[in-house]
Design a protein around this motif. Sequence first.
Motif, PDB file in Angstrom:
ATOM      1  N   ALA A 142      44.989  33.229  29.435  1.00  0.00           N
ATOM      2  CA  ALA A 142      44.630  33.727  30.769  1.00  0.00           C
ATOM      3  C   ALA A 142      44.862  32.669  31.848  1.00  0.00           C
ATOM      4  N   SER A 143      44.600  31.406  31.542  1.00  0.00           N
ATOM      5  CA  SER A 143      44.781  30.354  32.550  1.00  0.00           C
ATOM      6  C   SER A 143      46.252  30.189  32.921  1.00  0.00           C
ATOM      7  N   VAL A 144      47.154  30.374  31.972  1.00  0.00           N
ATOM      8  CA  VAL A 144      48.593  30.316  32.245  1.00  0.00           C
ATOM      9  C   VAL A 144      48.998  31.505  33.119  1.00  0.00           C
ATOM     10  N   MET A 145      48.442  32.663  32.793  1.00  0.00           N
ATOM     11  CA  MET A 145      48.743  33.863  33.587  1.00  0.00           C
ATOM     12  C   MET A 145      48.207  33.731  35.003  1.00  0.00           C
ATOM     13  N   ALA A 146      47.063  33.081  35.166  1.00  0.00           N
ATOM     14  CA  ALA A 146      46.488  32.870  36.503  1.00  0.00           C
ATOM     15  C   ALA A 146      47.471  32.095  37.378  1.00  0.00           C
ATOM     16  N   GLU A 147      48.112  31.080  36.813  1.00  0.00           N
ATOM     17  CA  GLU A 147      49.101  30.295  37.567  1.00  0.00           C
ATOM     18  C   GLU A 147      50.305  31.160  37.946  1.00  0.00           C
ATOM     19  N   LYS A 148      50.732  32.041  37.046  1.00  0.00           N
ATOM     20  CA  LYS A 148      51.854  32.940  37.360  1.00  0.00           C
ATOM     21  C   LYS A 148      51.469  33.863  38.511  1.00  0.00           C
ATOM     22  N   PHE A 149      50.242  34.407  38.463  1.00  0.00           N
ATOM     23  CA  PHE A 149      49.788  35.301  39.533  1.00  0.00           C
ATOM     24  C   PHE A 149      49.784  34.584  40.883  1.00  0.00           C
ATOM     25  N   LYS A 150      49.318  33.340  40.908  1.00  0.00           N
ATOM     26  CA  LYS A 150      49.245  32.588  42.164  1.00  0.00           C
ATOM     27  C   LYS A 150      50.626  32.417  42.800  1.00  0.00           C
ATOM     28  N   ALA A 151      51.648  32.296  41.965  1.00  0.00           N
ATOM     29  CA  ALA A 151      53.005  32.083  42.464  1.00  0.00           C
ATOM     30  C   ALA A 151      53.679  33.379  42.916  1.00  0.00           C
ATOM     31  N   MET A 152      53.084  34.518  42.583  1.00  0.00           N
ATOM     32  CA  MET A 152      53.689  35.812  42.906  1.00  0.00           C
ATOM     33  C   MET A 152      53.307  36.280  44.308  1.00  0.00           C
ATOM     34  N   GLN A 153      54.189  37.074  44.910  1.00  0.00           N
ATOM     35  CA  GLN A 153      53.941  37.701  46.206  1.00  0.00           C
ATOM     36  C   GLN A 153      53.524  39.155  45.969  1.00  0.00           C
ATOM     37  N   VAL A 154      52.890  39.757  46.964  1.00  0.00           N
ATOM     38  CA  VAL A 154      52.542  41.174  46.878  1.00  0.00           C
ATOM     39  C   VAL A 154      53.825  41.956  46.604  1.00  0.00           C
ATOM     40  N   GLY A 155      53.789  42.798  45.583  1.00  0.00           N
ATOM     41  CA  GLY A 155      54.958  43.587  45.206  1.00  0.00           C
ATOM     42  C   GLY A 155      55.748  43.009  44.040  1.00  0.00           C
ATOM     43  N   ASP A 156      55.565  41.722  43.732  1.00  0.00           N
ATOM     44  CA  ASP A 156      56.249  41.121  42.589  1.00  0.00           C
ATOM     45  C   ASP A 156      55.641  41.648  41.290  1.00  0.00           C
ATOM     46  N   SER A 157      56.460  41.730  40.228  1.00  0.00           N
ATOM     47  CA  SER A 157      55.950  42.103  38.911  1.00  0.00           C
ATOM     48  C   SER A 157      56.710  41.346  37.831  1.00  0.00           C
ATOM     49  N   VAL A 158      56.063  41.181  36.683  1.00  0.00           N
ATOM     50  CA  VAL A 158      56.664  40.478  35.562  1.00  0.00           C
ATOM     51  C   VAL A 158      56.108  41.065  34.265  1.00  0.00           C
ATOM     52  N   SER A 159      56.986  41.281  33.278  1.00  0.00           N
ATOM     53  CA  SER A 159      56.525  41.725  31.966  1.00  0.00           C
ATOM     54  C   SER A 159      55.812  40.569  31.300  1.00  0.00           C
ATOM     55  N   SER A 160      54.674  40.868  30.676  1.00  0.00           N
ATOM     56  CA  SER A 160      53.893  39.783  30.103  1.00  0.00           C
ATOM     57  C   SER A 160      52.983  40.282  28.992  1.00  0.00           C
ATOM     58  N   LYS A 161      52.509  39.332  28.204  1.00  0.00           N
ATOM     59  CA  LYS A 161      51.482  39.580  27.193  1.00  0.00           C
ATOM     60  C   LYS A 161      50.495  38.432  27.310  1.00  0.00           C
ATOM     61  N   MET A 162      49.212  38.764  27.435  1.00  0.00           N
ATOM     62  CA  MET A 162      48.226  37.708  27.622  1.00  0.00           C
ATOM     63  C   MET A 162      46.973  37.980  26.814  1.00  0.00           C
ATOM     64  N   VAL A 163      46.223  36.910  26.567  1.00  0.00           N
ATOM     65  CA  VAL A 163      44.935  37.011  25.894  1.00  0.00           C
ATOM     66  C   VAL A 163      43.868  36.532  26.873  1.00  0.00           C
ATOM     67  N   ALA A 164      42.776  37.306  26.971  1.00  0.00           N
ATOM     68  CA  ALA A 164      41.714  36.973  27.918  1.00  0.00           C
ATOM     69  C   ALA A 164      40.409  37.620  27.485  1.00  0.00           C
ATOM     70  N   LYS A 165      39.321  37.154  28.097  1.00  0.00           N
ATOM     71  CA  LYS A 165      37.993  37.695  27.834  1.00  0.00           C
ATOM     72  C   LYS A 165      37.712  38.826  28.822  1.00  0.00           C
ATOM     73  N   VAL A 166      37.098  39.898  28.326  1.00  0.00           N
ATOM     74  CA  VAL A 166      36.752  41.045  29.163  1.00  0.00           C
ATOM     75  C   VAL A 166      35.491  40.722  29.957  1.00  0.00           C
ATOM     76  N   ASP A 167      35.579  40.869  31.284  1.00  0.00           N
ATOM     77  CA  ASP A 167      34.411  40.700  32.146  1.00  0.00           C
ATOM     78  C   ASP A 167      33.692  42.023  32.368  1.00  0.00           C
ATOM     79  N   GLU A 168      34.459  43.076  32.681  1.00  0.00           N
ATOM     80  CA  GLU A 168      33.874  44.380  32.997  1.00  0.00           C
ATOM     81  C   GLU A 168      34.766  45.490  32.467  1.00  0.00           C
ATOM     82  N   VAL A 169      34.145  46.643  32.199  1.00  0.00           N
ATOM     83  CA  VAL A 169      34.869  47.843  31.808  1.00  0.00           C
ATOM     84  C   VAL A 169      34.310  49.000  32.627  1.00  0.00           C
ATOM     85  N   CYS A 170      35.164  49.917  33.012  1.00  0.00           N
ATOM     86  CA  CYS A 170      34.715  51.116  33.717  1.00  0.00           C
ATOM     87  C   CYS A 170      33.646  51.797  32.874  1.00  0.00           C
ATOM     88  N   GLN A 171      32.472  51.991  33.460  1.00  0.00           N
ATOM     89  CA  GLN A 171      31.369  52.595  32.731  1.00  0.00           C
ATOM     90  C   GLN A 171      31.399  54.122  32.783  1.00  0.00           C
TER      91      GLN A 171
END
Length: 170
Positions: A53-82
Amino acid sequence: MKNIFSLLLLAFIIVSCKNNEQKTELETVEVETPEIAYASFGDKIEADNAVDASVMAEKFKAMQVGDSVSSKMVAKVDEVCQAKGCWMRLDLGNDEQVMVKFKDYGFFMPKNIAGKEVIINGKAFVEETPVEELRHFAEDAGKSEEEIAAITEPKRTYSFLADGVLLIEE
């Protein structure tokens, strides 16, 4: 002198042969590596090559609104739609989250997985989320009326459209 030399040569040959005859036996030790159990949702995906997730966070910071990238990441769940389990927020570290929705609304996640780890596969992108949608998510998450009313501006959002999810079971 010849006798001494012959004896020394004979002793050297015997010692050399003995050293060559010694066999080193390697002991085989079996190491048990615990298998990780996954519950799979959506498309079948593999756990390999997922970025942290920390690596993905850096990728997100470098992206502009509208940018997209195919990815696979591992992270901890904070919230789920109840309401239905139709979205989740994952921890990127440094008080940042990624909003995860599911491709074609094709699958949902269990509502009780906050704190567990997941591996997600799909498209990561940055968008600007409108106030109305932010309020809807806050309502789905069970936020108070005051918290919902306090949402008055759109927000730059790290987003992910997952086509497959692996829930790491303990």
